[in-house]
Design a protein around this motif. Structure first.
Motif, PDB file in Angstrom:
ATOM      1  N   ASP A  36       4.612  -5.883   5.711  1.00 24.75           N
ATOM      2  CA  ASP A  36       3.882  -4.616   5.693  1.00 24.75           C
ATOM      3  C   ASP A  36       2.400  -4.816   5.415  1.00 24.75           C
ATOM      4  O   ASP A  36       1.849  -4.305   4.443  1.00 24.75           O
ATOM      5  N   TYR A  38       0.134  -3.663   7.450  1.00 25.30           N
ATOM      6  CA  TYR A  38      -0.461  -2.404   7.916  1.00 25.30           C
ATOM      7  C   TYR A  38      -1.833  -2.623   8.566  1.00 25.30           C
ATOM      8  O   TYR A  38      -2.678  -1.736   8.546  1.00 25.30           O
ATOM      9  N   ASP A  41      -2.720  -0.319  11.725  1.00 23.25           N
ATOM     10  CA  ASP A  41      -2.857   1.120  11.510  1.00 23.25           C
ATOM     11  C   ASP A  41      -3.827   1.427  10.365  1.00 23.25           C
ATOM     12  O   ASP A  41      -4.841   2.076  10.557  1.00 23.25           O
ATOM     13  N   ARG A  42      -3.589   0.898   9.152  1.00 20.31           N
ATOM     14  CA  ARG A  42      -4.392   1.291   8.002  1.00 20.31           C
ATOM     15  C   ARG A  42      -5.630   0.429   7.763  1.00 20.31           C
ATOM     16  O   ARG A  42      -6.650   0.921   7.266  1.00 20.31           O
ATOM     17  N   TYR A  43      -5.537  -0.876   8.077  1.00 17.96           N
ATOM     18  CA  TYR A  43      -6.598  -1.793   7.668  1.00 17.96           C
ATOM     19  C   TYR A  43      -7.269  -2.499   8.838  1.00 17.96           C
ATOM     20  O   TYR A  43      -7.775  -3.610   8.701  1.00 17.96           O
ATOM     21  N   SER A  69       6.225  -4.865   9.880  1.00 13.96           N
ATOM     22  CA  SER A  69       5.400  -3.792   9.316  1.00 13.96           C
ATOM     23  C   SER A  69       5.936  -2.472   9.869  1.00 13.96           C
ATOM     24  O   SER A  69       5.649  -2.100  11.009  1.00 13.96           O
ATOM     25  N   ASP A  71       5.562   0.723   9.712  1.00 13.94           N
ATOM     26  CA  ASP A  71       4.892   1.995  10.013  1.00 13.94           C
ATOM     27  C   ASP A  71       4.142   1.986  11.344  1.00 13.94           C
ATOM     28  O   ASP A  71       3.644   3.028  11.772  1.00 13.94           O
ATOM     29  N   TYR A  72       4.014   0.835  11.992  1.00 16.50           N
ATOM     30  CA  TYR A  72       3.239   0.778  13.227  1.00 16.50           C
ATOM     31  C   TYR A  72       3.757   1.753  14.275  1.00 16.50           C
ATOM     32  O   TYR A  72       2.990   2.319  15.054  1.00 16.50           O
ATOM     33  N   ASP A  75       1.977   5.182  14.747  1.00 17.22           N
ATOM     34  CA  ASP A  75       0.545   5.293  15.019  1.00 17.22           C
ATOM     35  C   ASP A  75       0.256   4.936  16.474  1.00 17.22           C
ATOM     36  O   ASP A  75       0.321   3.762  16.849  1.00 17.22           O
TER      37      ASP A  75
END
Length: 204
Positions: A36, A38, A41-43, A69, A71-72, A75
């Motif tokens: 994870d 991220y 998406d996040r970073y 990871s 959550d990809y 997004d």
């Protein structure tokens, strides 16, 4: 710099910890100890070199180098970023019955102390509990961005029915040889109830 050639994109509560345990045990796979990241998406603003630094220890013997990871999948921008940065990357996703997945996520959040016992209130406080089960919303961009032969979309029920066949499908997809000692039958991190939810929340 070494680049990953496969990614597990999610969603959560679909055996990502099991997958990490199984693939980490394979002698021709390299996955960084953490999961994870991220990044896509996040970073993403941290830059590709920051991300690729996690794979610098991959041995030359590794056939499959990857990241888990979960959550990809949610997004749309991540799909395009991955395709541009890792154009030959193979993508793995596992779909679970939407309600079962949502209940499992709720139980995980309750265990962590993020939501209370009231399920309806939890859905209001954490829309992702249901939102992360909306596969018809999330999958189309991945199907449009990547060639179908580089997408492996599995059914979580198949893992519960025959974990060896489920694992073999992943190994075949990643061009990996079979390996008899993989922890395929082990159950990893089942959702449950924490003994002390206050401590769990502080730890999280």
């Amino acid at each position: 710099m070494t680049r990953p050639n496969f990614l597990f994109i999610g969603p959560s509560k679909t055996a990502s910890s099991w997958l990490q345990a199984v693939l980490t045990a394979h002698h021709r796979v390299y996955i960084p100890p953490a999961k994870d990241f991220y990044f896509f998406d996040r970073y993403f603003d941290r830059g590709l070199d920051w991300y690729l630094g996690f794979f610098k220890d991959a041995p030359d013997s590794a056939i499959a180098i990857g990241e888990i990871s979960h959550d990809y999948i949610h997004d749309p921008a991540a799909a395009g970023r991955i395709h541009e940065a890792l154009p030959e990357c193979r993508i793995i996703a596992t779909l679970r019955h939407p309600l079962d997945r949502a209940v499992s996520e709720y139980r995980y959040m309750y265990q962590a102390g993020w939501v209370g016992r009231d399920f309806d209130a939890a859905l209001t406080a954490q829309p992702s509990i249901l939102g992360n089960s909306r596969y018809a919303r999330d999958l189309p961009v991945w199907l449009e961005t990547f060639p179908r032969d580089r997408l492996l979309i599995q059914n979580y029920d198949a893992l519960r029915t025959d974990p060896h066949a489920f694992a073999d499908e992943i190994l075949d997809f990643l061009d990996l040889p079979r390996q008899e000692d993989l922890p395929v039958d082990e159950r990893v991190r089942a959702a449950g109830t924490a003994r002390n939810r206050l401590v769990a929340r502080l730890v999280k």
